[in-house]
Each structure stands twice: as C-alpha cells, then as structure tokens.
Design an enzyme around this catalytic site. Structure first.
Site, short mmCIF file in Angstrom:
data_model
loop_
_atom_site.label_atom_id
_atom_site.label_comp_id
_atom_site.label_asym_id
_atom_site.label_seq_id
_atom_site.Cartn_x
_atom_site.Cartn_y
_atom_site.Cartn_z
CE LYS A 278 -3.79 -1.96 2.69
NZ LYS A 278 -4.93 -1.57 1.73
NE ARG A 352 -11.28 -9.74 -2.10
CZ ARG A 352 -11.66 -8.81 -2.86
NH1 ARG A 352 -11.77 -8.90 -4.30
NH2 ARG A 352 -11.64 -7.32 -2.52
#
Length: 495
Positions: A278, A352
């Site tokens: 990130k 996920r």
C-alpha cells in the site's frame, strides 16, 4: 459505573446533576415539566428568553441552589416530528459528552420520556439506548500514554423511567452490555499492531472464556489449518513472522438441538498490502483491518453478559499481511479448504482469502445463519461513505432482518446486489477464480467471491470498511457494527 432505574419524580431524587430534555417545538416531557415546577418556572423563563432553544444536541449547564440537584444540564431534543431514533441518539451523545467532562459524581437522567417519531419505538428502546450511549461516551483509550488523563468523575447514574419492572431493567442491561461490547471492540481496534497480532488476539479470546463461563474458546494454529487445507488463509500470513490463528468462540444458551447463528470476522491485525504494498500515507490505519474480528469479540462480550436463549458461534480468521521473501506473490495459485483454486492477482485483496476458508470451516456447525464482517473494500466507502455498512446476502429474509436490526440499533446498512452477472469478472485463465475483479463494482465482486464459498447455508456479508473506524482528529475505532449484531442476535432468540 453504577447505573440504575427509578420511577420517582425528579424532585424526589438527589443528584449532583439533573439531565432534562427540551424540544425545539412541541410539548415538554413530563419529567422536564416536573423539574421546571420544582425550579419555580426557571426553565420556562430561560426558554422564553432564548437562552435555551431546544435545538437538537444543544446543551446548557448551570448551577442551582436549595434543590435536590447541584446543577442542571438541559439538552435540546429538536422538533417532535424530526426526532428519529438517530436524532434522539445525537441528543443523548451531546448530553453524556458534557456530563463526562463535568465535576458531577452522580447524575439523574430524565430522557426516557422524550418521545421519538417512530411509532414502534418504546420506552424500553429509549432506556436501552440511554444505557448504550452512556457506556459509549464514557470510553477512553489511554493505556499507551505515559501521562494518564483524569478519569471521568461520574460514578453513578440514575435513569428515570415510568417503572422498574423486568422489561425496563432488561432493556437497560441490554443497552449497557451493548455499550461495553462496543468498547471492547474499540479497545481491540485501537491497540497498536505491535501488540495486537494474531497470537495476542487469540489470547483475548481465551481470556473471554476465563471471564465468562458461558464462552468456550478454541484456537487452531497454522499446522492444524494446513491439515484442514486452509491454504488460502495461510497464503496471507506466509510473509509475516506472526503466525495465523483461527479463533473459535462458542456460546450455547439455547437448546442443544437449536442450530447456531455464526459470526465470522476478518482479523487482519495489520495490512501492509503484502507484495502489492500500500501507499505509506494512512497505512497506520491498517491496524483497523481487524475491525470485523473486533466486532465479533464485542458482540460475544455482550451476549455473554446478557445470556440470551440462543446458540452463537464466532469464528475469527486472524493473520498479518506483510511483504517478505516468503510472502505470496501476485500470480500464485492456492487451493482453498473448499477445494476451489484461486489465482492471487493482488495480495492486498487478502481479506477474502482468509474469509473464504473460515466460511468453509463453519459448515461443520450446521448453522442457522452465517454473517461475516470485514473491512473488505475501499470501494464500499466510495459507494456508501462512512454512514452505512454495505450488506450483501444470498437470502432475502436474512437481509431484511439485518436491515431492520440496523434501523432499530441506529447502526444502518444498505443492501447491494451480488447478481450472477457480476461473477464472470472473477474468471481466471489459470484457476477456478481470481481474487479481484477489477476496478468496477469492487465491493460487489468481493462479495461475489465470498458467495462461492457460502452456497450451503443462509449467509450475509457486511462490508464495514467505511464504518469500523474514524480518521482525522477523531481517529479511533467506532465500535460498529456491534449494536447491529446484538440487535440481530436478540431478534432471533426463541425462533
């Protein structure tokens, strides 16, 4: 803090501070009229002079003498027609925020008879929200400061109500327990990631079992998860020195034959993005990527206090997502516990990957329902902002129940689709699916990914990326959506 109910009139109860509500328009509540009579019409004079307007969440505190109370705190409750449960909560928040910073050691709160414009909202609902908001506003997180701020002086609160029977007492207990559950969630979320790692989170679950005999905790380590085939979950922790944990907490308050309601929380204790790292700006807030797990803990804390006749199982998939020489790479393919293969195109879409194995694992409980919670996608913030949680479900009745719970709890959700038309966006040339679907409909394709692992039971997914924490000057965990979860679980008691 000692919180009790009383059915006495305000002038019959001694307190350092009396809290009353004044509407912007409309008839004053009975408790406010009684207090004004005891004050010789002083409140009416102040209102006529414009010193207190009744504007929503406005406050005025002033001392009095020769009365059962040393000071009065007047909070504006807005117009009768505009007083939704959410606006009622704003008034409570304003009142308790000022009360917290006052010198009052005990207070009498007479806001339960302030009506709302929602016909199905009862006095019990208002009493419950008073208890919850009181706990919420007393919260402070100071464990890592070298100089501790003084704790609030407030030690006792009496809530004036029409009676002190079981229904109102239970409502107050529910509100206080919900507030304490929210505060546990906030504590876990605000704890720095060098302390709050998967092993520490597992220790908190074990501590909960020690503190509450109604909770049973089990923790699976990476070796056990590997044996189960949880390669998707383990792919996320592969680059971290902190081992992943699968945390299972069980509350069995219902009948042995009753199927449990299962909560599944994403517990990424820090998300660097992995190899798909990130940007540095704001990365400190990725300690909140375990907001789903923290909310599950908070809900279980509340349930352990309330002890309702229901069975609840909580599962937390805890891992740290870090880059290293052993980290999962974009392009890697893993086999999930379900046997489905996943091409990992972006290691920053890791939530996920841990959830899909946890959602496969919970089938063994033969659940009545499964609700997962995850700070899953920035796309959900773009869609809904920070006001509502994103809701996805394969069952309309379950979605409607969660939506209703959110309305009652002032912890709202908004349903988004997971239509079959979105599923091809997850197609992979090399595996059964890929873990991202592109920029378009990002929160929807994430939910579609999870839906592939939940076909055997009634399931809902809550994307709390926009609601789990605040940024800026008010940075910190919000405690959401614990109120929604508690209301939802309580609505299933006896069913």
């Amino acid at each position: 803090m000692n919180v009790t109910l009383s059915s006495k009139t305000p002038d019959a109860i001694k307190a350092d501070c009396l809290v009353v509500g004044v509407p912007e328009k409309g008839q004053w509540p009975d408790s406010t009229q009684q207090a004004d009579a005891a004050l010789g019409g002083l409140l009416a004079e102040l209102h006529k002079a414009g010193d207190m307007t009744g504007k929503l969440a406005s406050t005025l505190m002033f001392p009095v003498s020769d009365k059962p109370w040393d000071r009065i705190l007047v909070v504006g409750t807005g117009g009768d027609s505009d007083r939704s449960p959410a606006n009622y909560r704003k008034a409570l928040t304003a009142a308790f925020s000022q009360l917290k910073d006052s010198n009052a050691r005990n207070a009498l709160v007479t806001l339960a008879d302030t009506s709302t414009n929602t016909t199905d909202w009862t006095e019990a609902d208002r009493v419950s929200l008073i208890g919850r908001t009181l706990e919420d506003q007393m919260y402070r997180f100071t464990g890592f400061k070298s100089e501790k701020a003084p704790a609030p002086k407030l030690a006792k609160v009496t809530v004036a109500a029409s009676g002190t029977g079981k229904a109102l007492k239970d409502a107050l207990i529910l509100g206080l327990a919900t507030g304490r559950g929210m505060n546990l969630t906030r504590d876990l979320g605000n704890t720095p990631p060098n302390v709050c790692h998967p092993t520490w989170l597992a220790e908190q679950a074990e501590k909960m079992a020690k503190d509450h005999e109604v909770i049973k905790t089990e923790v699976l380590d990476e070796k056990q998860m590997k044996k189960l085939g949880m390669n998707s979950l383990l792919s996320v922790s592969a680059g971290s020195a902190q081992p992943a944990k699968l945390i299972i907490m069980e509350y069995r308050g219902g009948k042995s034959k009753d199927k449990p309601h299962v909560l599944v929380g994403k517990g990424i204790t820090f998300d660097s993005g992995g190899i798909s790292i990130k940007p540095g700006e704001g990365m400190d807030e990725m300690k909140y990527d375990m907001g789903g797990a923290a909310s599950v803990f908070g809900a279980m804390q509340a349930i352990a206090e309330i002890k309702p006749a229901i069975n609840v199982v909580a599962v937390v998939a805890a891992a740290e997502n870090m880059p290293s020489g052993t980290a999962t790479r974009p392009g890697d393919i893993v086999t999930s516990m379900s046997g489905q293969t996943i091409e990992i195109l972006n290691t920053d879409a890791e939530g996920r990957l841990v959830l899909c194995d946890a959602l496969t694992y919970v089938k063994r409980f033969e659940p009545a329902t499964v609700v997962d919670l995850a700070t899953l996608t920035g796309a959900c913030i773009i869609a809904l902002g920070h006001q509502a949680t994103g809701l996805f479900s394969n069952d309309d009745a379950l979605a409607e129940q969660l939506t209703a719970a959110g309305e009652r709890a002032c912890d709202r959700v908004w349903r988004l689709p997971i239509w079959d038309e979105y599923q091809p966006l997850l197609d992979s040339n090399f595996a059964d699916m890929q873990n991202i679907g592109g920029r378009a409909a990002g929160s929807i394709t994430a939910a579609c990914f999870l839906s592939r692992f939940t076909k055997d039971y009634r399931w809902a997914h809550l994307d709390i990326a926009g609601t789990a924490w605040h940024s800026g000057k008010t940075k910190g965990s919000s405690g959401r959506p614990v109120p929604l979860l508690v209301d939802y679980l309580m609505s299933n008691v006896g069913k």
